[in-house]
Scaffold this motif. Sequence first.
Motif, PDB file in Angstrom:
ATOM      1  N   ALA A  72      -7.578  -1.919  -3.568  1.00  0.00           N
ATOM      2  CA  ALA A  72      -8.137  -0.555  -3.607  1.00  0.00           C
ATOM      3  C   ALA A  72      -7.016   0.460  -3.820  1.00  0.00           C
ATOM      4  O   ALA A  72      -7.157   1.416  -4.607  1.00  0.00           O
ATOM      5  CB  ALA A  72      -8.895  -0.271  -2.310  1.00  0.00           C
ATOM      6  N   ALA A  73      -5.879   0.245  -3.168  1.00  0.00           N
ATOM      7  CA  ALA A  73      -4.740   1.162  -3.315  1.00  0.00           C
ATOM      8  C   ALA A  73      -4.210   1.136  -4.754  1.00  0.00           C
ATOM      9  O   ALA A  73      -3.840   2.182  -5.315  1.00  0.00           O
ATOM     10  CB  ALA A  73      -3.637   0.792  -2.327  1.00  0.00           C
ATOM     11  N   ILE A  84       0.845  -1.207   0.000  1.00  0.00           N
ATOM     12  CA  ILE A  84       0.000   0.000   0.000  1.00  0.00           C
ATOM     13  C   ILE A  84       0.880   1.257   0.000  1.00  0.00           C
ATOM     14  O   ILE A  84       0.605   2.228  -0.724  1.00  0.00           O
ATOM     15  CB  ILE A  84      -0.991  -0.040   1.186  1.00  0.00           C
ATOM     16  N   VAL A  98     -15.559  -2.666   4.913  1.00  0.00           N
ATOM     17  CA  VAL A  98     -14.674  -1.560   4.574  1.00  0.00           C
ATOM     18  C   VAL A  98     -15.490  -0.324   4.221  1.00  0.00           C
ATOM     19  O   VAL A  98     -15.219   0.769   4.694  1.00  0.00           O
ATOM     20  CB  VAL A  98     -13.742  -1.948   3.401  1.00  0.00           C
ATOM     21  N   GLU A 110      -6.869  -7.261   4.185  1.00  0.00           N
ATOM     22  CA  GLU A 110      -5.616  -6.678   3.711  1.00  0.00           C
ATOM     23  C   GLU A 110      -5.568  -6.654   2.182  1.00  0.00           C
ATOM     24  O   GLU A 110      -5.149  -5.666   1.568  1.00  0.00           O
ATOM     25  CB  GLU A 110      -4.418  -7.485   4.223  1.00  0.00           C
ATOM     26  N   ALA A 150      -7.751  -4.014   0.695  1.00  0.00           N
ATOM     27  CA  ALA A 150      -7.134  -2.684   0.839  1.00  0.00           C
ATOM     28  C   ALA A 150      -6.004  -2.509  -0.178  1.00  0.00           C
ATOM     29  O   ALA A 150      -5.826  -1.416  -0.739  1.00  0.00           O
ATOM     30  CB  ALA A 150      -6.620  -2.510   2.267  1.00  0.00           C
TER      31      ALA A 150
END
Lengths: 396, 396
Positions: free
Chosen positions: A108-109, A81, A394, A102, A105
């Motif tokens: 998404a990053a 990330i 999330v 994780e 995320a």
Amino acid sequence: MKALRIGIVGLGRGFMLTLPALRAHPRVEIAAAFDLRASPRAQFTREFGAKSYESLEGLLAADIDAVYIATPHELHATQAIAALGAGKHVLVEKPMAISVAECVAMEAAARRAGKLLLVGPSHGFDAPVRRAAELIASGGFGAVRQLTAMNFTDFMYRPRRPEELDSARGGGVVYSQAAHQIDVARRLVGRDVTFVRAVAGNWDSSRPSEGAYAAMMGFEGGAVASLTYSGYAHYDSDELVNWISELGREKDPEQYGDTRRALRNLEPATESAAKIRRAYGEDGASTSEPPAPYHEHFGFVLVSCERADLKLSPQGITLYGDEHREFLAIDPPSLPRVEVIDEFVEGALGLVQPIHDGRWGVKTVACCAALLESSRTGSEIAPTAMIIDTLEAVSV
Amino acid sequence: MKALRIGIVGLGRGFMLTLPALRAHPRVEIAAAFDLRASPRAQFTREFGAKSYESLEGLLAADIDAVYIATPHELHATQAIAALGAGKHVLVEKPMAISVAECVAMEAAARRAGKLLLVGPSHGFDAPVRRAAELIASGGFGAVRQLTAMNFTDFMYRPRRPEELDSARGGGVVYSQAAHQIDVARRLVGRDVTFVRAVAGNWDSSRPSEGAYAAMMGFEGGAVASLTYSGYAHYDSDELVNWISELGREKDPEQYGDTRRALRNLEPATESAAKIRRAYGEDGASTSEPPAPYHEHFGFVLVSCERADLKLSPQGITLYGDEHREFLAIDPPSLPRVEVIDEFVEGALGLVQPIHDGRWGVKTVACCAALLESSRTGSEIAPTAMIIDTLEAVSV
């Protein structure tokens, strides 16, 4: 021809195994590195004439386009990330991370950054897997109906760092080894997994983590995979693949018990050190081994389609048709793991649509998490539901 | 020494395969037979100087102590119940019957009669299975945790009678073949099955019945078995057991595709006749083959205990311990299936407590039924619940 300047995150065993392919790739420049230990940093600077950093921030501020993350599993998410946030493409070792949250995320990053997130190496990249997947996808054998995979190794008795035997930190064979087998199965079947039913085993209190599992995975369209793994160093399934090791080298069947004996002769306090000795820049490690003569593999893999079975091996694929059997040899690898670096470089440069991207990686980790959850609860788990639940948590 | 006078029910292929052991047993007298066909009856009378009957009632009125039922699956229940009702011990081929309800009725009949009901032959009797089960039960390797079994055969393309490919009549591979694999797994684990999750496959519309399956079985105590089977004549797993056939004979790997080619060259109308030609008293059949040099087997079977893996083969058992590997040779069989006749005779004469009795057989058929039901419904099935439901339905 534009090159990709890559920064290495973690000068460990993973880096050593991937280094030959990185070094040889015409579009890769090994441009910088980060490691907490001084000795491999010094070795790296000597070998590549490139700067090394003792912090990830330092590396990310350097003139690089991409990073290759080969650190312990529990660091993958934070590091990936951070790198994506700094505008770098990311190649991260499997497992992508040690929880679905994780992975979500991380993906998404990657989307926010508009950069590539690729998960590899894993045995899903091996040339025989890729070739078989392409043959199956071409449709000539009819639909995939069953897949049978098993691998019996000495994983649990190789020298380990403490977190590698701590289930809460992604230790044991599920995140580390099932991730391979699931990648292979998903690549060959080519459909999404609908359910996982599994029993994971924790059989040796001196190495207290999941060391074995039996899993059934269902796929959209009705195919089913039976995945079996044991890392308890008893039966060795490399006998089913011509005594060629996972890394594509000839293996001596007479070395039975060596791994466990070596561990028994090691002081517990020195076990982590023994693992580090096999890492880049350490005494016991060498980056000058000749390349392996055979393809890497992950044990016995047999795919049953409606009109043929396909059996994978480190040398090729045996096709069992209705009345004829044929062996499709696959040229020996030029360098191990070159397929991974190809897919990363071409994906980062926008030349191909990569297969093993963040979306792919989330699904494999969801299958790993489903495997453990199924074993814990004694019920069937839908990995897609785990991803959706995580997305909802999330977005709340 | 008291002998057991046995009447044969069905002079088919099953009888031929078991005949050498029946004939050689010092306590067996082959006393009479029943078959609908005149030619094997005549042959039987010539060969054994014993009477043969064209009705089961005729046979059951004869001076016999026991019957051996080797007829099509769907006849087992009626014939066994009639024989038990006439006060005869019963040896019935696997599958015991083709529904849990039939099996429950058979076991009830055995209890009312106070006679032995034994289910066999099945590969659960094979000497390597028995030896491995005894070693495991002795406890020296710790608890059984995982069992991996797979068998890939040409079952679906051997000449078949119509009911053998009719799922509603117990056709396909589940009752016929899974019954073996389940017997082997149950014998080795030595505990009751708690759940079955399975996907059965029906992949060839020209042979429309279940020809393959992948099944996971859980056991009391937490062990898990992964059972894989395909009868679609592609990959041949006999390569994993030293190219020795299911019946313990050497096999030529170059005969790939022969079974399917032979079937292709057969007129559909003559397929049943082709099967009958391999039966007792027919032209193509011979009872004078030399005995097989190796033990019978049911494919690849690997048992993982806490402290050792055991791999079965037609020659013995390989023990994979913590630091040493050892091959336990098992003397070649004197005659095939002699273990079955021993258990039947000694059980009928009250000398031993048999293992594969009606209670055992009901549970194996319940696992077969659970396998099909799990595949149909996409959910996990408890075979014990199927038996209990049947008992309640019967008692109502």
